[in-house]
Design a protein around this motif. Sequence first.
Motif, PDB file in Angstrom:
ATOM      1  N   GLN A  89       0.817  -1.215   0.000  1.00 44.21           N
ATOM      2  CA  GLN A  89       0.000   0.000   0.000  1.00 44.21           C
ATOM      3  C   GLN A  89       0.851   1.266   0.000  1.00 44.21           C
ATOM      4  O   GLN A  89       0.357   2.337  -0.319  1.00 44.21           O
ATOM      5  CB  GLN A  89      -0.931   0.015   1.206  1.00 44.21           C
ATOM      6  CG  GLN A  89      -2.037  -1.008   1.124  1.00 44.21           C
ATOM      7  CD  GLN A  89      -2.892  -1.022   2.379  1.00 44.21           C
ATOM      8  OE1 GLN A  89      -2.517  -0.473   3.414  1.00 44.21           O
ATOM      9  NE2 GLN A  89      -4.043  -1.670   2.294  1.00 44.21           N
ATOM     10  N   HIS A  90       2.111   1.143   0.351  1.00 43.68           N
ATOM     11  CA  HIS A  90       2.989   2.319   0.430  1.00 43.68           C
ATOM     12  C   HIS A  90       4.104   2.286  -0.623  1.00 43.68           C
ATOM     13  O   HIS A  90       5.220   2.746  -0.376  1.00 43.68           O
ATOM     14  CB  HIS A  90       3.577   2.443   1.847  1.00 43.68           C
ATOM     15  CG  HIS A  90       2.537   2.741   2.869  1.00 43.68           C
ATOM     16  ND1 HIS A  90       1.912   1.759   3.595  1.00 43.68           N
ATOM     17  CD2 HIS A  90       1.974   3.913   3.248  1.00 43.68           C
ATOM     18  CE1 HIS A  90       1.020   2.310   4.398  1.00 43.68           C
ATOM     19  NE2 HIS A  90       1.040   3.612   4.205  1.00 43.68           N
ATOM     20  N   GLY A  91       3.796   1.738  -1.793  1.00 39.23           N
ATOM     21  CA  GLY A  91       4.741   1.763  -2.904  1.00 39.23           C
ATOM     22  C   GLY A  91       5.730   0.625  -2.963  1.00 39.23           C
ATOM     23  O   GLY A  91       6.661   0.655  -3.775  1.00 39.23           O
ATOM     24  N   GLY A  92       5.540  -0.383  -2.148  1.00 40.69           N
ATOM     25  CA  GLY A  92       6.497  -1.481  -2.096  1.00 40.69           C
ATOM     26  C   GLY A  92       6.532  -2.352  -3.337  1.00 40.69           C
ATOM     27  O   GLY A  92       7.555  -2.973  -3.627  1.00 40.69           O
ATOM     28  N   ALA A  93       5.429  -2.381  -4.090  1.00 41.25           N
ATOM     29  CA  ALA A  93       5.393  -3.250  -5.275  1.00 41.25           C
ATOM     30  C   ALA A  93       6.481  -2.878  -6.277  1.00 41.25           C
ATOM     31  O   ALA A  93       7.085  -3.757  -6.901  1.00 41.25           O
ATOM     32  CB  ALA A  93       4.018  -3.199  -5.933  1.00 41.25           C
ATOM     33  N   ALA A  94       6.752  -1.605  -6.434  1.00 41.20           N
ATOM     34  CA  ALA A  94       7.801  -1.183  -7.367  1.00 41.20           C
ATOM     35  C   ALA A  94       9.169  -1.723  -6.941  1.00 41.20           C
ATOM     36  O   ALA A  94       9.983  -2.117  -7.789  1.00 41.20           O
ATOM     37  CB  ALA A  94       7.843   0.337  -7.474  1.00 41.20           C
ATOM     38  N   HIS A  95       9.425  -1.778  -5.649  1.00 42.74           N
ATOM     39  CA  HIS A  95      10.697  -2.293  -5.147  1.00 42.74           C
ATOM     40  C   HIS A  95      10.792  -3.809  -5.345  1.00 42.74           C
ATOM     41  O   HIS A  95      11.849  -4.320  -5.734  1.00 42.74           O
ATOM     42  CB  HIS A  95      10.885  -1.935  -3.676  1.00 42.74           C
ATOM     43  CG  HIS A  95      10.915  -0.469  -3.430  1.00 42.74           C
ATOM     44  ND1 HIS A  95      11.977   0.333  -3.807  1.00 42.74           N
ATOM     45  CD2 HIS A  95       9.999   0.361  -2.878  1.00 42.74           C
ATOM     46  CE1 HIS A  95      11.719   1.583  -3.482  1.00 42.74           C
ATOM     47  NE2 HIS A  95      10.525   1.624  -2.917  1.00 42.74           N
ATOM     48  N   VAL A  96       9.697  -4.499  -5.077  1.00 46.66           N
ATOM     49  CA  VAL A  96       9.688  -5.950  -5.276  1.00 46.66           C
ATOM     50  C   VAL A  96       9.832  -6.268  -6.767  1.00 46.66           C
ATOM     51  O   VAL A  96      10.562  -7.188  -7.154  1.00 46.66           O
ATOM     52  CB  VAL A  96       8.406  -6.572  -4.675  1.00 46.66           C
ATOM     53  CG1 VAL A  96       8.299  -8.050  -5.019  1.00 46.66           C
ATOM     54  CG2 VAL A  96       8.391  -6.374  -3.154  1.00 46.66           C
ATOM     55  N   ASP A  97       9.167  -5.491  -7.621  1.00 51.01           N
ATOM     56  CA  ASP A  97       9.268  -5.647  -9.070  1.00 51.01           C
ATOM     57  C   ASP A  97      10.724  -5.511  -9.521  1.00 51.01           C
ATOM     58  O   ASP A  97      11.251  -6.369 -10.243  1.00 51.01           O
ATOM     59  CB  ASP A  97       8.389  -4.593  -9.746  1.00 51.01           C
ATOM     60  CG  ASP A  97       8.608  -4.496 -11.242  1.00 51.01           C
ATOM     61  OD1 ASP A  97       7.888  -5.195 -11.984  1.00 51.01           O
ATOM     62  OD2 ASP A  97       9.477  -3.711 -11.672  1.00 51.01           O
ATOM     63  N   GLN A  98      11.392  -4.452  -9.101  1.00 52.99           N
ATOM     64  CA  GLN A  98      12.778  -4.233  -9.516  1.00 52.99           C
ATOM     65  C   GLN A  98      13.710  -5.300  -8.940  1.00 52.99           C
ATOM     66  O   GLN A  98      14.663  -5.717  -9.606  1.00 52.99           O
ATOM     67  CB  GLN A  98      13.241  -2.827  -9.131  1.00 52.99           C
ATOM     68  CG  GLN A  98      12.613  -1.742  -9.985  1.00 52.99           C
ATOM     69  CD  GLN A  98      12.884  -1.931 -11.471  1.00 52.99           C
ATOM     70  OE1 GLN A  98      14.031  -2.014 -11.903  1.00 52.99           O
ATOM     71  NE2 GLN A  98      11.832  -1.995 -12.260  1.00 52.99           N
ATOM     72  N   THR A  99      13.433  -5.774  -7.740  1.00 55.68           N
ATOM     73  CA  THR A  99      14.238  -6.850  -7.157  1.00 55.68           C
ATOM     74  C   THR A  99      14.088  -8.135  -7.970  1.00 55.68           C
ATOM     75  O   THR A  99      15.074  -8.842  -8.217  1.00 55.68           O
ATOM     76  CB  THR A  99      13.841  -7.086  -5.690  1.00 55.68           C
ATOM     77  OG1 THR A  99      14.045  -5.872  -4.962  1.00 55.68           O
ATOM     78  CG2 THR A  99      14.650  -8.206  -5.065  1.00 55.68           C
ATOM     79  N   ALA A 100      12.881  -8.414  -8.413  1.00 55.11           N
ATOM     80  CA  ALA A 100      12.661  -9.597  -9.258  1.00 55.11           C
ATOM     81  C   ALA A 100      13.420  -9.465 -10.579  1.00 55.11           C
ATOM     82  O   ALA A 100      14.067 -10.419 -11.037  1.00 55.11           O
ATOM     83  CB  ALA A 100      11.168  -9.794  -9.510  1.00 55.11           C
ATOM     84  N   HIS A 101      13.352  -8.289 -11.193  1.00 53.24           N
ATOM     85  CA  HIS A 101      14.090  -8.075 -12.440  1.00 53.24           C
ATOM     86  C   HIS A 101      15.597  -8.223 -12.233  1.00 53.24           C
ATOM     87  O   HIS A 101      16.282  -8.856 -13.044  1.00 53.24           O
ATOM     88  CB  HIS A 101      13.789  -6.685 -13.015  1.00 53.24           C
ATOM     89  CG  HIS A 101      12.400  -6.526 -13.535  1.00 53.24           C
ATOM     90  ND1 HIS A 101      11.802  -7.436 -14.375  1.00 53.24           N
ATOM     91  CD2 HIS A 101      11.494  -5.542 -13.349  1.00 53.24           C
ATOM     92  CE1 HIS A 101      10.581  -7.016 -14.680  1.00 53.24           C
ATOM     93  NE2 HIS A 101      10.373  -5.870 -14.060  1.00 53.24           N
TER      94      HIS A 101
END
Length: 132
Positions: A105-117
Motif C-alpha cells: 500500500q505504500h509503494g512497495g510493489a515497485a521495489h519488489v518488481d525491480q528486485t525480481a528483475h
Amino acid sequence: MFASLFVLLYVAHLLSDYPLQTDHQAAHKAGAGACGWRANIAHAATHVLVTAAALAAGIAVLGLDVNPIVAVAGIVWIGATHAVIDRRWPVARWMAFARQAEFAQHGGAAHVDQTAHLTALVIAALAVAGLS
C-alpha cells in the motif's frame, strides 16, 4: 566477466524500463486482453533489443568472450522473465505470500518488481559468464 556482464545488463534494464518505456506500455502492460499483451510484448522486446546491443558493445569494446548460443539464451531469459514479472500478478502474489500488504500500500510493489528483475539479470549474467 560476471561483473562486466551484470553492469551491461543492468544498464540495458534501466534504459529499457525508464527512458525507453512509453507511457502506453507502462499503463497497459499488465492489462487484460490484446492491448495489454501488445504493450507487454513491445516493452519486453525493447529489453531484448537493448540487452542485445549492450552485450554486442561489451564484446566489441571490452573483448568479452561469450558463447553466442548462451548469450542468445540469456537475452531470451531476460525478455521472458521481464514480460512475466511485468504482468504484475507475480509481484502481487509474492507480496501476499510474504504478508507485505502494508508495504504494498505504500509503494512497495515497485521495489519488489525491480528486485525480481535484478534477480533475473544476476541469473543471466551468471549463466553467460559461467557457460561461455
